[in-house]
Design a protein around this motif. Structure first.
Motif, PDB file in Angstrom:
ATOM      1  N   THR A 182       5.392 -31.644  23.700  1.00 24.02           N
ATOM      2  CA  THR A 182       6.618 -30.910  24.001  1.00 24.02           C
ATOM      3  C   THR A 182       6.950 -31.038  25.486  1.00 24.02           C
ATOM      4  O   THR A 182       6.267 -31.739  26.236  1.00 24.02           O
ATOM      5  N   ASP A 183       7.973 -30.282  25.926  1.00 22.79           N
ATOM      6  CA  ASP A 183       8.347 -30.308  27.344  1.00 22.79           C
ATOM      7  C   ASP A 183       7.706 -29.156  28.124  1.00 22.79           C
ATOM      8  O   ASP A 183       8.193 -28.769  29.178  1.00 22.79           O
ATOM      9  N   ILE A 184       6.605 -28.613  27.623  1.00 26.17           N
ATOM     10  CA  ILE A 184       5.884 -27.561  28.332  1.00 26.17           C
ATOM     11  C   ILE A 184       5.496 -28.041  29.723  1.00 26.17           C
ATOM     12  O   ILE A 184       5.270 -29.235  29.945  1.00 26.17           O
ATOM     13  N   SER A 185       5.436 -27.134  30.682  1.00 28.63           N
ATOM     14  CA  SER A 185       5.093 -27.533  32.048  1.00 28.63           C
ATOM     15  C   SER A 185       3.651 -28.038  32.107  1.00 28.63           C
ATOM     16  O   SER A 185       2.785 -27.594  31.341  1.00 28.63           O
ATOM     17  N   ASP A 226       7.818 -25.420  21.821  1.00 32.57           N
ATOM     18  CA  ASP A 226       7.581 -25.964  20.486  1.00 32.57           C
ATOM     19  C   ASP A 226       8.748 -25.696  19.536  1.00 32.57           C
ATOM     20  O   ASP A 226       8.595 -25.811  18.316  1.00 32.57           O
ATOM     21  N   HIS A 227       9.913 -25.371  20.093  1.00 28.91           N
ATOM     22  CA  HIS A 227      11.148 -25.238  19.309  1.00 28.91           C
ATOM     23  C   HIS A 227      12.155 -26.298  19.768  1.00 28.91           C
ATOM     24  O   HIS A 227      13.231 -25.995  20.274  1.00 28.91           O
ATOM     25  N   PRO A 228      11.820 -27.589  19.604  1.00 31.33           N
ATOM     26  CA  PRO A 228      12.702 -28.633  20.133  1.00 31.33           C
ATOM     27  C   PRO A 228      14.066 -28.673  19.481  1.00 31.33           C
ATOM     28  O   PRO A 228      15.046 -29.072  20.113  1.00 31.33           O
ATOM     29  N   ARG A 229      14.173 -28.256  18.216  1.00 34.81           N
ATOM     30  CA  ARG A 229      15.489 -28.286  17.566  1.00 34.81           C
ATOM     31  C   ARG A 229      16.431 -27.293  18.232  1.00 34.81           C
ATOM     32  O   ARG A 229      17.627 -27.566  18.380  1.00 34.81           O
ATOM     33  N   THR A 230      15.912 -26.137  18.601  1.00 36.55           N
ATOM     34  CA  THR A 230      16.757 -25.164  19.293  1.00 36.55           C
ATOM     35  C   THR A 230      17.193 -25.709  20.641  1.00 36.55           C
ATOM     36  O   THR A 230      18.360 -25.571  21.041  1.00 36.55           O
ATOM     37  N   LYS A 231      16.266 -26.341  21.355  1.00 30.43           N
ATOM     38  CA  LYS A 231      16.598 -26.914  22.660  1.00 30.43           C
ATOM     39  C   LYS A 231      17.603 -28.060  22.546  1.00 30.43           C
ATOM     40  O   LYS A 231      18.273 -28.402  23.521  1.00 30.43           O
TER      41      LYS A 231
END
Length: 584
Positions: free
Chosen positions: A277-280, A157-162
């Protein structure tokens, strides 16, 4: 204040170099840059040119007119960093960043370097090397995918960091750059063999081995580490089969750094918010069925010594229901009276404003069964994990008092240390490879180990943030190129083409840059149909297959055939496998 730096600041300093009026601090040449929780824009000096907005790789700089409600606290945080000025005093618009020496230009012909580890430290090192003429860089990683903890350690849930992976993707497209993914140095190729094909080897392998809590009961099912948990939610191949039991209403996280807050936030988040998000897939399914309603984040020390950063605390309190009990509230107020450091004081003020767990509707978590909460707890020393066949709770001591918490999940988040690198000296006490400015040093002689260098956490220990690795890598690269120019590096005795053949024989499932882009395209395509940035492949076999299929479709070819490298399911030694695969 025309622009404001917000929570997702990665601290790599790109904005500092872009700013024409020196209004962003601390800069890479200033004391405190390496440990600063974030960078700050001077509200009086900013001229609203927008250069920093374009330069920021994670979208952390926002115009003050476009701040969300959750970002508004950062106006005061940025302004408070700068001391008051006399009325009418102005900052000279011609102020410049003090010189930060770039790596010298090689003058002896072509330079070839192997970089081991494709996390931020490795990628920044490769990029810095490739700013020079006639340089080739081969980047190795044991995982089939690059970017280390940005992919497998940053909360979904931190897409900006990713988003910093977009910068790394551009780096990987530079002339002279080559990926060797799914290749383990020490297994598929040795340090000595790398030196036969390169002038130098630069290790950026991180410090992903989590420090273990030495208390009774850590072996029980339901007890583990935050590193394992974060790897699991991110779909790391080494953690895909991690048995995470979320059937108890209470979980305990020991330690209160940023990773601990990430774990608590994910465990209490609304699953449908995580679904974007990109969570598994496996983690999302488990969280949808989770019985967890409270996560207790337990720290040994008091509130003033909290390890989390101010930006992460603000992010947590604006996205999650965070509470204190009355005993901890008293500790916060006592520390607030004595606090002098402005950052510490700001953290304590945020904590002091939290609602109490002992009053009103928060008196009992069962009173609000659909509202999950995070409780920050202090002065709790872990004594033992309770249970016989599985984790049933956690016992702490607080002075002379014994504190018991019922819990079905106990995760430790108490720091990291590096692991020895085959063929190099190692400082067991510090958990790093001994070095001077990135040059590996032999402790027995005090002299540099020819051709061996380090950057990132394996160089300086687990300190700083993603962007801190930029200046760290720059200093190592400057030392490396100085040594090359001065003739202290031995020319390779074997050609680059022979390196490729050697590795493909030993690891037929090698993944190169084209293979990674095929994986990336496939994951993004899978996620697009579900409104997600990507849907990750979570086993080595699936990642290799995606690389092979994508390359075949795009180029009419593919990876060489052969047996897959074992990976995926994890047993009793799962933490060692995860640690050996995560690079920073």
């Amino acid at each position: 204040m025309p622009h404001v730096i917000t929570q997702s600041c990665c601290g790599d300093g790109s904005c500092v170099y872009a700013c024409p009026v020196n209004c962003i601090h601390p800069s890479p040449d200033e004391p405190g840059f390496g440990t600063a929780e974030m960078l700050h824009i001077d509200p009086d000096a900013c001229v609203d040119c927008g250069a920093c907005v374009t330069a920021c790789p994670v979208g952390a700089i926002v115009a003050d007119t476009r701040l969300t409600a959750a970002q508004l606290p950062f106006v005061d945080i940025n302004a408070a960093y700068y001391p008051p000025r006399p009325d009418g005093a102005k900052v000279p618009p011609t102020t410049k960043l003090a010189p930060v020496l770039p790596a010298p230009r090689p003058e002896r012909g072509g330079l070839t370097v192997a970089v081991v580890g494709s996390g931020p430290a490795g990628m920044y090192a490769a990029d810095e090397l490739l700013t020079q003429a006639r340089v080739r860089v081969n980047v190795f990683d044991a995982l089939p995918t690059p970017y280390g903890l940005v992919r497998s350690g940053v909360a979904p849930d931190h897409p900006r960091t990713k988003a910093i992976t977009g910068l790394f993707d551009r780096m990987s497209r530079r002339d002279g750059f080559r990926f060797y993914l799914n290749v383990t140095v020490g297994q598929h190729i040795s340090h000595e063999e790398l030196l036969e094909h390169h002038h130098a080897v630069l290790y950026a392998v991180g410090a992903a081995h989590e420090r273990r809590l030495d208390v009774e009961g850590m072996h029980l099912p339901g007890a583990g580490s935050a590193t394992e948990f974060v790897a699991w939610i991110n779909g790391h191949p080494g953690a895909a089969a991690l048995p995470v039991d979320l059937n108890h209403p209470t979980a305990v996280v020991i330690g209160n750094g940023n990773v601990a807050l990430d774990v608590a936030r994910i465990l209490t988040a609304e699953p449908e918010r995580l679904a974007a998000t990109d969570i598994s897939d496996a983690a999302l399914a488990a969280l949808r069925m989770s019985a967890v309603r409270e996560v207790v984040v337990a720290a040994r020390r008091g509130p003033a010594e909290s390890a989390f950063t101010l930006p992460e605390l603000i992010g947590l309190t604006t996205s999650s229901h965070v509470v204190l009990d009355e005993a901890d509230r008293a500790l916060v107020h006592a520390d607030l009276l004595a606090a002098k450091d402005p950052v510490t004081r700001a953290k304590l003020e945020v904590l002091a404003a939290l609602p109490s767990v002992d009053t009103g509707a928060d008196a009992d978590a069962a009173a609000e069964p659909d509202r999950r909460r995070i409780r920050l707890a202090y002065r709790l020393t872990p004594a033992r994990i309770l249970g016989t066949d599985r984790t049933e709770g956690m016992q702490f001591t607080r002075g002379e008092q014994t504190v018991h918490l019922d819990a079905g999940l106990v995760l430790t988040s108490i720091g990291y240390c590096g692991r020895p690198v085959a063929g190099l000296p190692f400082d067991d006490a510090a958990g790093v490879v001994p070095n001077a400015d990135g040059r590996v040093i032999d402790p027995a002689t005090g002299r540099p180990v020819a051709g061996a260098y380090v950057a990132g956490w394996i160089k300086r220990g687990p300190t700083g943030f993603i962007g801190t690795n930029k200046s760290c890598a720059m200093k190592t690269v400057a030392a490396l190129v100085d040594d090359f120019n001065d003739g202290r590096l031995v020319d390779p005795v074997r050609r680059t083409a022979l390196l490729d053949k050697l590795i493909r024989v030993r690891q037929p499932d090698l993944i190169d840059a084209a293979g990674w882009r095929a994986i990336d395209d496939a994951e993004r395509s899978r996620g697009a149909g579900e409104g997600r940035p990507r849907a990750k492949f979570t086993t080595v076999a699936d990642l290799v297959a995606a690389a092979r299929t994508g390359r075949s479709a795009r180029r009419g070819g593919g990876l060489m055939g052969g047996g897959l490298m074992g990976g995926g399911l994890i047993g009793g030694g799962h933490m060692d496998r995860i640690a050996s695969w995560i690079s920073s």
